[in-house]
Write a protein that holds these residues in place. Structure first.
Motif, PDB file in Angstrom:
ATOM      1  N   LEU A 125       0.842  -1.192   0.000  1.00  0.00           N
ATOM      2  CA  LEU A 125       0.000   0.000   0.000  1.00  0.00           C
ATOM      3  C   LEU A 125       0.881   1.248   0.000  1.00  0.00           C
ATOM      4  O   LEU A 125       1.669   1.449   0.922  1.00  0.00           O
ATOM      5  N   TYR A 159      -8.037   5.558   1.269  1.00  0.00           N
ATOM      6  CA  TYR A 159      -8.993   4.838   2.109  1.00  0.00           C
ATOM      7  C   TYR A 159      -9.148   3.396   1.649  1.00  0.00           C
ATOM      8  O   TYR A 159      -9.280   3.100   0.465  1.00  0.00           O
ATOM      9  N   ASP A 160      -9.144   2.503   2.634  1.00  0.00           N
ATOM     10  CA  ASP A 160      -9.395   1.086   2.421  1.00  0.00           C
ATOM     11  C   ASP A 160     -10.040   0.576   3.703  1.00  0.00           C
ATOM     12  O   ASP A 160      -9.482   0.758   4.787  1.00  0.00           O
TER      13      ASP A 160
END
Length: 150
Positions: free
Chosen positions: A103, A116-117
């Motif tokens: 990420l 955002y995750d």
């Protein structure tokens, strides 16, 4: 109109921005990495971008300039997680876990910023790591680094 080179960035301009009529091209942050694309300004002018020499777009880049007008790159706000680790150990732990997920992150002062995750949000909550969820603009694209485990 086809743009092949970035003229300058507004932060490097000597003239005052108030002296110009400004059209903006709003992009997703990921589009800043694209060298070839067709875009539309906020005044509905279509522009082709075909950058040379591995150039990348940045917020504030001037694509067109004449005596009275500028066409400038801007980004759209996006959902982000702003992580606020309380210690160097906590920072290292979360950076390691996010790195294992490949990420991309950005850093500002004492915070780590990721797109955002919901899985990352759950991870941060479960580990009690302070964070906030915000919708805002980022100054540069989140860059995924190619990597293999083999």
């Amino acid at each position: 109109m086809v743009i092949e080179n970035i003229i300058t960035n507004v932060k490097d301009m000597e003239n005052k921005l108030e002296d110009y009529h400004i059209e903006k091209v709003y992009l997703e942050s990921s589009d800043l990495l694209k060298r070839i694309q067709r875009v539309t300004t906020d005044h509905n002018r279509e522009i082709g971008i075909r950058l040379k020499d591995n150039q990348e777009l940045h917020v504030g880049d001037v694509l067109y300039q004449d005596d009275d007008n500028l066409i400038v790159i801007d980004v759209l706000p996006e959902e982000l997680l702003v992580i606020l680790p309380r210690s160097l150990k906590e920072m290292g732990d979360i950076a390691h876990q996010l790195g294992n997920r490949h990420l991309p992150a950005q850093f500002e002062e004492d915070s780590m910023i990721v797109q955002y995750d919901y899985l990352v949000e759950e991870l941060l909550s479960s580990q009690g790591i302070p964070f906030t969820r915000k919708k805002r603009k980022v100054g540069q694209a989140f860059r995924h680094v190619g990597h293999s485990h083999g």
